[in-house]
Design a protein around this motif. Structure first.
Motif, PDB file in Angstrom:
ATOM      1  N   LEU A   1      37.754  43.129  31.167  1.00  0.00           N
ATOM      2  CA  LEU A   1      37.980  43.133  32.572  1.00  0.00           C
ATOM      3  C   LEU A   1      36.726  42.941  33.170  1.00  0.00           C
ATOM      4  O   LEU A   1      36.620  41.976  34.118  1.00  0.00           O
ATOM      5  N   GLU A   2      35.741  43.713  32.859  1.00  0.00           N
ATOM      6  CA  GLU A   2      34.325  43.537  33.580  1.00  0.00           C
ATOM      7  C   GLU A   2      33.614  42.268  33.281  1.00  0.00           C
ATOM      8  O   GLU A   2      33.253  41.694  34.611  1.00  0.00           O
ATOM      9  N   GLY A   3      34.009  41.498  32.277  1.00  0.00           N
ATOM     10  CA  GLY A   3      33.486  40.215  31.924  1.00  0.00           C
ATOM     11  C   GLY A   3      34.178  39.244  32.520  1.00  0.00           C
ATOM     12  O   GLY A   3      33.644  38.304  33.391  1.00  0.00           O
ATOM     13  N   ALA A   4      35.635  39.491  32.850  1.00  0.00           N
ATOM     14  CA  ALA A   4      36.316  38.536  33.626  1.00  0.00           C
ATOM     15  C   ALA A   4      36.201  38.558  35.183  1.00  0.00           C
ATOM     16  O   ALA A   4      36.121  37.406  35.806  1.00  0.00           O
ATOM     17  N   LEU A   5      35.672  39.931  35.576  1.00  0.00           N
ATOM     18  CA  LEU A   5      35.457  39.846  37.210  1.00  0.00           C
ATOM     19  C   LEU A   5      34.182  38.939  37.374  1.00  0.00           C
ATOM     20  O   LEU A   5      33.997  38.173  38.348  1.00  0.00           O
ATOM     21  N   LYS A   6      33.281  39.063  36.347  1.00  0.00           N
ATOM     22  CA  LYS A   6      32.092  38.210  36.616  1.00  0.00           C
ATOM     23  C   LYS A   6      32.413  36.885  36.396  1.00  0.00           C
ATOM     24  O   LYS A   6      31.627  35.811  36.967  1.00  0.00           O
ATOM     25  N   PHE A   7      33.153  36.335  35.384  1.00  0.00           N
ATOM     26  CA  PHE A   7      33.512  34.958  35.069  1.00  0.00           C
ATOM     27  C   PHE A   7      34.100  33.996  36.278  1.00  0.00           C
ATOM     28  O   PHE A   7      33.664  33.409  36.906  1.00  0.00           O
ATOM     29  N   TYR A   8      35.357  34.754  36.586  1.00  0.00           N
ATOM     30  CA  TYR A   8      36.152  34.120  37.716  1.00  0.00           C
ATOM     31  C   TYR A   8      35.480  34.322  39.131  1.00  0.00           C
ATOM     32  O   TYR A   8      35.550  33.547  39.909  1.00  0.00           O
ATOM     33  N   GLY A   9      34.854  35.512  39.353  1.00  0.00           N
ATOM     34  CA  GLY A   9      33.963  35.625  40.641  1.00  0.00           C
ATOM     35  C   GLY A   9      33.158  34.450  40.685  1.00  0.00           C
ATOM     36  O   GLY A   9      32.792  34.042  41.929  1.00  0.00           O
TER      37      GLY A   9
ATOM     38  N   HIS B   1      43.994  49.362  35.679  1.00  0.00           N
ATOM     39  CA  HIS B   1      42.798  48.608  36.293  1.00  0.00           C
ATOM     40  C   HIS B   1      42.997  47.337  37.123  1.00  0.00           C
ATOM     41  O   HIS B   1      42.368  46.371  36.981  1.00  0.00           O
ATOM     42  N   TYR B   2      44.386  47.267  37.567  1.00  0.00           N
ATOM     43  CA  TYR B   2      44.977  45.867  37.978  1.00  0.00           C
ATOM     44  C   TYR B   2      44.109  45.604  39.149  1.00  0.00           C
ATOM     45  O   TYR B   2      44.035  46.463  40.209  1.00  0.00           O
ATOM     46  N   THR B   3      43.738  44.562  39.242  1.00  0.00           N
ATOM     47  CA  THR B   3      42.588  44.142  40.117  1.00  0.00           C
ATOM     48  C   THR B   3      43.173  43.056  41.118  1.00  0.00           C
ATOM     49  O   THR B   3      43.596  41.939  40.510  1.00  0.00           O
ATOM     50  N   THR B   4      43.205  43.084  42.346  1.00  0.00           N
ATOM     51  CA  THR B   4      43.566  41.854  43.376  1.00  0.00           C
ATOM     52  C   THR B   4      42.373  41.074  43.558  1.00  0.00           C
ATOM     53  O   THR B   4      41.487  41.800  43.974  1.00  0.00           O
ATOM     54  N   CYS B   5      42.445  39.890  43.306  1.00  0.00           N
ATOM     55  CA  CYS B   5      41.434  38.767  43.672  1.00  0.00           C
ATOM     56  C   CYS B   5      41.620  38.165  45.005  1.00  0.00           C
ATOM     57  O   CYS B   5      42.766  37.907  45.187  1.00  0.00           O
ATOM     58  N   SER B   6      40.501  38.109  45.611  1.00  0.00           N
ATOM     59  CA  SER B   6      40.661  37.592  47.078  1.00  0.00           C
ATOM     60  C   SER B   6      39.844  36.468  47.314  1.00  0.00           C
ATOM     61  O   SER B   6      38.727  36.521  46.563  1.00  0.00           O
ATOM     62  N   LEU B   7      40.105  35.528  48.202  1.00  0.00           N
ATOM     63  CA  LEU B   7      39.287  34.490  48.625  1.00  0.00           C
ATOM     64  C   LEU B   7      39.280  34.597  50.095  1.00  0.00           C
ATOM     65  O   LEU B   7      40.026  34.678  50.951  1.00  0.00           O
ATOM     66  N   GLY B   8      38.018  34.805  50.654  1.00  0.00           N
ATOM     67  CA  GLY B   8      38.054  35.036  52.041  1.00  0.00           C
ATOM     68  C   GLY B   8      38.955  36.232  53.065  1.00  0.00           C
ATOM     69  O   GLY B   8      39.457  35.724  53.731  1.00  0.00           O
ATOM     70  N   GLY B   9      39.161  37.144  51.957  1.00  0.00           N
ATOM     71  CA  GLY B   9      39.773  38.152  52.601  1.00  0.00           C
ATOM     72  C   GLY B   9      41.403  37.855  52.311  1.00  0.00           C
ATOM     73  O   GLY B   9      42.235  38.876  52.788  1.00  0.00           O
ATOM     74  N   ARG B  10      42.001  36.981  51.537  1.00  0.00           N
ATOM     75  CA  ARG B  10      43.205  36.849  51.400  1.00  0.00           C
ATOM     76  C   ARG B  10      43.547  36.775  49.972  1.00  0.00           C
ATOM     77  O   ARG B  10      42.606  36.371  49.051  1.00  0.00           O
ATOM     78  N   ARG B  11      44.557  37.405  49.392  1.00  0.00           N
ATOM     79  CA  ARG B  11      44.970  37.582  48.181  1.00  0.00           C
ATOM     80  C   ARG B  11      45.083  36.144  47.525  1.00  0.00           C
ATOM     81  O   ARG B  11      45.613  35.372  47.879  1.00  0.00           O
ATOM     82  N   VAL B  12      44.631  36.038  46.002  1.00  0.00           N
ATOM     83  CA  VAL B  12      44.783  34.759  45.376  1.00  0.00           C
ATOM     84  C   VAL B  12      45.527  34.944  44.042  1.00  0.00           C
ATOM     85  O   VAL B  12      45.897  34.143  43.594  1.00  0.00           O
ATOM     86  N   ALA B  13      45.255  36.070  43.503  1.00  0.00           N
ATOM     87  CA  ALA B  13      45.632  36.251  41.793  1.00  0.00           C
ATOM     88  C   ALA B  13      45.179  37.705  41.441  1.00  0.00           C
ATOM     89  O   ALA B  13      44.680  38.482  42.127  1.00  0.00           O
ATOM     90  N   GLY B  14      45.827  37.959  40.196  1.00  0.00           N
ATOM     91  CA  GLY B  14      45.323  39.256  39.589  1.00  0.00           C
ATOM     92  C   GLY B  14      44.702  39.169  38.523  1.00  0.00           C
ATOM     93  O   GLY B  14      45.008  38.171  37.615  1.00  0.00           O
ATOM     94  N   LEU B  15      44.148  40.451  37.852  1.00  0.00           N
ATOM     95  CA  LEU B  15      43.428  40.601  36.740  1.00  0.00           C
ATOM     96  C   LEU B  15      43.608  41.833  36.539  1.00  0.00           C
ATOM     97  O   LEU B  15      43.535  42.786  37.261  1.00  0.00           O
ATOM     98  N   SER B  16      43.993  42.427  34.976  1.00  0.00           N
ATOM     99  CA  SER B  16      43.915  43.470  34.557  1.00  0.00           C
ATOM    100  C   SER B  16      43.467  43.601  33.137  1.00  0.00           C
ATOM    101  O   SER B  16      43.340  42.667  32.361  1.00  0.00           O
ATOM    102  N   LYS B  17      43.236  44.791  32.749  1.00  0.00           N
ATOM    103  CA  LYS B  17      42.545  44.947  31.112  1.00  0.00           C
ATOM    104  C   LYS B  17      43.981  45.088  30.315  1.00  0.00           C
ATOM    105  O   LYS B  17      44.681  45.888  30.639  1.00  0.00           O
ATOM    106  N   ARG B  18      43.664  44.521  29.249  1.00  0.00           N
ATOM    107  CA  ARG B  18      44.966  44.565  28.502  1.00  0.00           C
ATOM    108  C   ARG B  18      44.700  45.672  27.781  1.00  0.00           C
ATOM    109  O   ARG B  18      43.805  46.229  27.164  1.00  0.00           O
ATOM    110  N   PRO B  19      45.987  46.460  27.740  1.00  0.00           N
ATOM    111  CA  PRO B  19      46.141  47.673  27.045  1.00  0.00           C
ATOM    112  C   PRO B  19      45.540  47.629  25.553  1.00  0.00           C
ATOM    113  O   PRO B  19      45.813  46.450  24.668  1.00  0.00           O
ATOM    114  N   GLU B  20      44.777  48.581  25.076  1.00  0.00           N
ATOM    115  CA  GLU B  20      44.285  48.708  23.880  1.00  0.00           C
ATOM    116  C   GLU B  20      45.377  48.635  22.733  1.00  0.00           C
ATOM    117  O   GLU B  20      46.601  49.287  22.804  1.00  0.00           O
TER     118      GLU B  20
END
Length: 263
Positions: A22-30, A46-65
């Motif tokens: 997840l940490e790497g994906a945040l850096k990559f897609y950001g 750690h389901y993460t809401t991704c935003s663009l200009g303050g508006r929701r655009v997609a989601g990212l989360s950690k794949r369960p071990e």
């Protein structure tokens, strides 16, 4: 810059990705899309809401071990009743994989496979109504299911979501566009003999970018790969890439936007 308040039922309202890093994906897609992030609690992976200009655009989360499924971008169709859609999915040859289930006070969801084996989700919105921006650089632009039986798939989505299939007049490919009234919900592509046999039916998400070639260079610099070199279509210039963990998506600089506006 408009903000979408609610998507039309039967059209794709949300996309998300479970990733092993997840940490790497945040850096990559950001870096690629200019997203900012709101990281959720551990109990929600750690389901993460991704935003663009303050508006929701997609989601990212950690794949369960301990899970072995590959990282893929998942699509979710807006639905007014997850229960009724689950019944329709089963009645038309699909299978329910998970749900319907509540996701706190955000909405209800299910995960299913269509009659040809491609996985997709349904989102019945409550407080979370899906992506608030589409068609702008850094947001989702288009969705298509790549399948071994495009007629069967088009019939399935037509029956389940009330979509009209229209064959695209394009030489060399079998392609059907799916429509909900005056809005376009996505496409269905026949996988021919050029597709490796080990690739299963799947949904592909297109993200809009200002410059495909520049974005490809950035993907590769950040550890991703280009799988289909950029090429021009009547709708824009596009390329298929994967992130560093293997999740595939399409980059596209559109020349003509499909009407996926919501109302």
């Amino acid at each position: 810059m408009s903000t979408i308040e609610r998507h039309t039922p039967g059209t794709v309202s949300w996309v998300d990705l479970m990733t092993p890093d997840l940490e790497g994906a945040l850096k990559f897609y950001g870096s690629i899309f200019g997203w900012t992030f709101e990281v959720g609690p551990p109990e929600l992976h750690h389901y993460t809401t991704c935003s663009l200009g303050g508006r929701r655009v997609a989601g990212l989360s950690k794949r369960p071990e301990g899970t072995a499924f590959p990282p893929v971008w998942s699509v979710y169709f807006d639905g007014e009743s997850a229960e009724q859609l689950a019944e329709s999915i089963r009645a038309n040859g699909g299978q329910i994989v998970m749900g319907p289930m509540d996701v706190m006070d955000f909405g209800r969801m299910l995960v299913a496979s269509d009659a040809t084996g491609a996985f997709f989700g349904v989102w019945e919105p409550k407080n979370h109504t899906g992506a608030q921006v589409i068609h702008e650089p850094g947001s989702m632009l288009w969705h298509e299911v790549n399948t071994r039986d495009h007629r069967k798939a088009a019939d399935f989505y037509g029956r389940v979501f009330g979509l009209e299939g229209r064959k695209l007049d394009a030489p060399g490919i079998d392609y059907v566009t799916l429509h909900k009234g005056d809005k376009t919900a996505g496409g269905v592509l026949q996988m021919n003999e050029q597709w490796p046999a080990e690739i299963p039916p799947h949904w592909m998400t297109y993200f809009a970018v200002a410059d495909v070639d520049a974005s490809i260079a950035q993907v590769e610099e950040l550890g991703g790969k280009m799988h289909v070199p950029p090429f021009d279509t009547p709708f824009g210039r596009q390329s298929v890439v994967t992130d560093p963990w293997g999740a595939a998506f399409t980059l596209m600089t559109p020349s003509k936007l499909p009407d996926q506006s919501s109302g």
